[in-house]
Design a protein around this motif. Sequence first.
Motif, short mmCIF file in Angstrom:
data_model
loop_
_atom_site.label_atom_id
_atom_site.label_comp_id
_atom_site.label_asym_id
_atom_site.label_seq_id
_atom_site.Cartn_x
_atom_site.Cartn_y
_atom_site.Cartn_z
N VAL A 1 0.84 -1.19 0.00
CA VAL A 1 0.00 0.00 0.00
C VAL A 1 0.88 1.24 0.00
O VAL A 1 1.82 1.36 0.79
CB VAL A 1 -0.93 0.02 1.23
CG1 VAL A 1 -1.69 1.33 1.31
CG2 VAL A 1 -1.89 -1.16 1.16
N THR B 1 -3.64 7.28 -3.77
CA THR B 1 -3.38 5.89 -3.42
C THR B 1 -3.97 5.00 -4.49
O THR B 1 -4.51 5.47 -5.49
CB THR B 1 -3.95 5.57 -2.04
OG1 THR B 1 -3.55 4.26 -1.65
CG2 THR B 1 -5.48 5.66 -2.04
N ARG C 1 -7.67 0.00 -4.74
CA ARG C 1 -8.00 -0.98 -3.70
C ARG C 1 -7.97 -0.33 -2.32
O ARG C 1 -8.86 -0.53 -1.50
CB ARG C 1 -7.03 -2.15 -3.75
CG ARG C 1 -7.34 -3.24 -2.72
CD ARG C 1 -6.40 -4.42 -2.88
NE ARG C 1 -6.69 -5.48 -1.94
CZ ARG C 1 -6.21 -5.53 -0.71
NH1 ARG C 1 -5.44 -4.56 -0.28
NH2 ARG C 1 -6.53 -6.53 0.09
N THR C 2 -6.94 0.45 -2.07
CA THR C 2 -6.85 1.13 -0.78
C THR C 2 -7.95 2.16 -0.65
O THR C 2 -8.61 2.28 0.39
CB THR C 2 -5.49 1.80 -0.63
OG1 THR C 2 -4.47 0.81 -0.74
CG2 THR C 2 -5.36 2.50 0.71
N TYR D 1 -10.54 1.57 2.69
CA TYR D 1 -10.04 2.18 3.92
C TYR D 1 -10.61 3.58 4.12
O TYR D 1 -10.90 4.30 3.16
CB TYR D 1 -8.51 2.28 3.87
CG TYR D 1 -7.80 0.96 4.00
CD1 TYR D 1 -7.61 0.14 2.90
CD2 TYR D 1 -7.32 0.55 5.24
CE1 TYR D 1 -6.97 -1.07 3.02
CE2 TYR D 1 -6.67 -0.67 5.38
CZ TYR D 1 -6.50 -1.47 4.26
OH TYR D 1 -5.86 -2.66 4.39
N TRP E 1 -14.45 5.15 3.73
CA TRP E 1 -14.38 4.72 2.33
C TRP E 1 -15.67 5.07 1.60
O TRP E 1 -15.67 5.33 0.40
CB TRP E 1 -14.12 3.23 2.25
CG TRP E 1 -15.22 2.38 2.79
CD1 TRP E 1 -15.35 1.90 4.06
CD2 TRP E 1 -16.37 1.91 2.08
NE1 TRP E 1 -16.50 1.17 4.18
CE2 TRP E 1 -17.15 1.16 2.98
CE3 TRP E 1 -16.82 2.05 0.76
CZ2 TRP E 1 -18.34 0.55 2.61
CZ3 TRP E 1 -18.01 1.44 0.40
CH2 TRP E 1 -18.76 0.71 1.32
N ALA F 1 -4.18 5.51 6.29
CA ALA F 1 -5.34 4.67 5.99
C ALA F 1 -5.61 3.73 7.14
O ALA F 1 -4.70 3.07 7.64
CB ALA F 1 -5.10 3.88 4.72
N TYR G 1 -1.64 2.13 7.42
CA TYR G 1 -0.63 2.59 6.47
C TYR G 1 -0.46 4.11 6.57
O TYR G 1 -1.43 4.83 6.87
CB TYR G 1 -1.02 2.21 5.04
CG TYR G 1 -1.30 0.74 4.86
CD1 TYR G 1 -2.60 0.26 4.76
CD2 TYR G 1 -0.24 -0.17 4.79
CE1 TYR G 1 -2.85 -1.09 4.61
CE2 TYR G 1 -0.50 -1.52 4.64
CZ TYR G 1 -1.79 -1.97 4.55
OH TYR G 1 -2.04 -3.31 4.39
#
Length: 122
Positions: A2, A24, A27-28, A32, A53, A98, A111
Amino acid sequence: QVQLVESGGGLVQAGGSLRLSCATSERTFRNYAIHWFRQTPGKEREIVAAVPWSGASTYYADSVKGRFTISRDNAENTVYLQMNSLKPEDTAVYYCAAGRTIQLAPAGMNYWGKGTLVTVSS
């Protein structure tokens, strides 16, 4: 792995504005909550703002309410922090982070980005 990449920091006079960006992966971005923290030398890292999210709600520290706005750009997988009416006490390194849910403590983050320096001159 990440990655969170901040940009937009710099030097601004008191009363001015800056917009920070946190880019980012998709997916992140879609799994998140994204947070902005800040830290000055000798002080603990503190929460500034956060957005889940879903983007359904946001959190702001009392010190920035009414001046800062956090937002998500779903097309760019980027979270922004619009900072208006900046004060010298906003000077800090700003970090994007995140976490699975919105949490106010740095320990709750999964992260971190490397940070971007914001300096507000009086």
